[in-house]
Design a protein around this motif. Structure first.
Motif, PDB file in Angstrom:
ATOM      1  N   VAL A 132       0.423   5.504   0.212  1.00  0.00           N
ATOM      2  CA  VAL A 132      -0.416   6.689   0.398  1.00  0.00           C
ATOM      3  C   VAL A 132       0.389   7.873  -0.121  1.00  0.00           C
ATOM      4  O   VAL A 132       1.327   8.347   0.523  1.00  0.00           O
ATOM      5  CB  VAL A 132      -0.795   6.897   1.880  1.00  0.00           C
ATOM      6  CG1 VAL A 132      -1.573   8.186   2.054  1.00  0.00           C
ATOM      7  CG2 VAL A 132      -1.591   5.718   2.400  1.00  0.00           C
ATOM      8  N   ASP A 134      -1.157  10.705  -1.319  1.00  0.00           N
ATOM      9  CA  ASP A 134      -1.978  11.909  -1.213  1.00  0.00           C
ATOM     10  C   ASP A 134      -2.116  12.238   0.268  1.00  0.00           C
ATOM     11  O   ASP A 134      -2.674  11.435   1.031  1.00  0.00           O
ATOM     12  CB  ASP A 134      -3.353  11.662  -1.846  1.00  0.00           C
ATOM     13  CG  ASP A 134      -4.276  12.859  -1.740  1.00  0.00           C
ATOM     14  OD1 ASP A 134      -3.801  13.950  -1.354  1.00  0.00           O
ATOM     15  OD2 ASP A 134      -5.475  12.705  -2.046  1.00  0.00           O
ATOM     16  N   ALA A 191      -4.099  14.003   1.816  1.00  0.00           N
ATOM     17  CA  ALA A 191      -5.496  14.027   2.266  1.00  0.00           C
ATOM     18  C   ALA A 191      -6.009  12.620   2.576  1.00  0.00           C
ATOM     19  O   ALA A 191      -7.011  12.474   3.279  1.00  0.00           O
ATOM     20  CB  ALA A 191      -6.377  14.679   1.202  1.00  0.00           C
ATOM     21  N   ALA A 192      -5.337  11.586   2.068  1.00  0.00           N
ATOM     22  CA  ALA A 192      -5.777  10.206   2.281  1.00  0.00           C
ATOM     23  C   ALA A 192      -5.198   9.585   3.559  1.00  0.00           C
ATOM     24  O   ALA A 192      -5.507   8.442   3.886  1.00  0.00           O
ATOM     25  CB  ALA A 192      -5.385   9.350   1.081  1.00  0.00           C
ATOM     26  N   ILE A 193      -4.376  10.320   4.270  1.00  0.00           N
ATOM     27  CA  ILE A 193      -3.771   9.806   5.506  1.00  0.00           C
ATOM     28  C   ILE A 193      -4.829   9.757   6.602  1.00  0.00           C
ATOM     29  O   ILE A 193      -5.601  10.699   6.780  1.00  0.00           O
ATOM     30  CB  ILE A 193      -2.582  10.683   5.943  1.00  0.00           C
ATOM     31  CG1 ILE A 193      -1.486  10.644   4.873  1.00  0.00           C
ATOM     32  CG2 ILE A 193      -2.027  10.215   7.284  1.00  0.00           C
ATOM     33  CD1 ILE A 193      -0.349  11.615   5.137  1.00  0.00           C
ATOM     34  N   ASP A 194      -4.861   8.643   7.316  1.00  0.00           N
ATOM     35  CA  ASP A 194      -5.789   8.473   8.433  1.00  0.00           C
ATOM     36  C   ASP A 194      -5.553   9.607   9.437  1.00  0.00           C
ATOM     37  O   ASP A 194      -4.435   9.772   9.929  1.00  0.00           O
ATOM     38  CB  ASP A 194      -5.546   7.109   9.083  1.00  0.00           C
ATOM     39  CG  ASP A 194      -6.471   6.817  10.247  1.00  0.00           C
ATOM     40  OD1 ASP A 194      -7.315   7.672  10.592  1.00  0.00           O
ATOM     41  OD2 ASP A 194      -6.353   5.713  10.817  1.00  0.00           O
ATOM     42  N   GLU A 216       0.844  -1.202   0.000  1.00  0.00           N
ATOM     43  CA  GLU A 216       0.000   0.000   0.000  1.00  0.00           C
ATOM     44  C   GLU A 216       0.879   1.252   0.000  1.00  0.00           C
ATOM     45  O   GLU A 216       1.896   1.324   0.683  1.00  0.00           O
ATOM     46  CB  GLU A 216      -0.900   0.002   1.235  1.00  0.00           C
ATOM     47  CG  GLU A 216      -1.852   1.168   1.278  1.00  0.00           C
ATOM     48  CD  GLU A 216      -2.698   1.186   2.540  1.00  0.00           C
ATOM     49  OE1 GLU A 216      -3.483   2.134   2.677  1.00  0.00           O
ATOM     50  OE2 GLU A 216      -2.580   0.284   3.381  1.00  0.00           O
TER      51      GLU A 216
END
Length: 182
Positions: free
Chosen positions: A61, A63, A65-68, A59
């Protein structure tokens, strides 16, 4: 006993069976057929290895904005490239894209770019940063290397590859502080 009576008449002078060489040849043929059948049976009964599983790409990430939101994915950028103000320029470019860059500083020399992360939960984010920088590798550290859970050490291989912009004053490192490269 009578002299005209034949003695040993129960014995036959001609053999009516197969010659010995034919019996041996037939036995050899039967042994070969049985051995081949046994090997075939063993081959079909042998446990077969499962088909190779499809490997999934790890996986990434890439972006911010896509971080938990529950993860602390703050970043420190260290310049180990030898280029003046390079960490500040890369840190500013990442911050402009939405990454949580907290600090930049100068580091002792290192040969290559590494994105260090201190928790397996941050591995996708670190791989995303490597993808965004276009150089380096993500590695798990044995603890926090800087004041943030993700530390980017920019080596000479990042010069000309990593995104950089003119940094704001807030991104410029304190010239009196040098952080040792991990």
């Amino acid at each position: 006993m009578r002299p005209t009576q034949r003695v040993g008449a129960h014995r036959s002078t001609s053999s009516g069976g197969w010659p010995r060489w034919a019996i041996l040849l037939a036995g050899l043929a039967v042994a070969i057929v049985l051995a081949a059948a046994g090997l075939f049976a063993l081959d079909t009964l042998r446990p077969q290895a499962p088909p190779p599983a499809e490997t999934q790409a790890p996986e990434v990430v890439d972006d911010p904005a896509a971080i938990d939101p529950s993860l602390d994915a703050s970043i420190t950028v260290l310049n180990s490239s030898g280029e003046r103000r390079f960490a500040a320029a890369v840190g500013q470019a990442l911050a402009d894209e939405g990454w949580d860059v907290i600090a930049t500083s100068v580091s002792t020399p290192a040969d290559t770019t590494v994105v260090w992360f201190d928790s397996e939960d941050l591995a996708p984010v670190a791989r995303g940063l490597v993808a965004r920088l276009g150089v380096g590798e993500a590695q798990l550290s044995e603890g926090r290397l800087s004041g943030t859970p993700i530390t980017i050490v920019l080596g000479p291989d990042a010069v000309g590859t990593a995104p950089s912009v003119e940094p704001h004053e807030s991104m410029l490192p304190d010239p009196s502080q040098t952080v040792p490269a991990p």
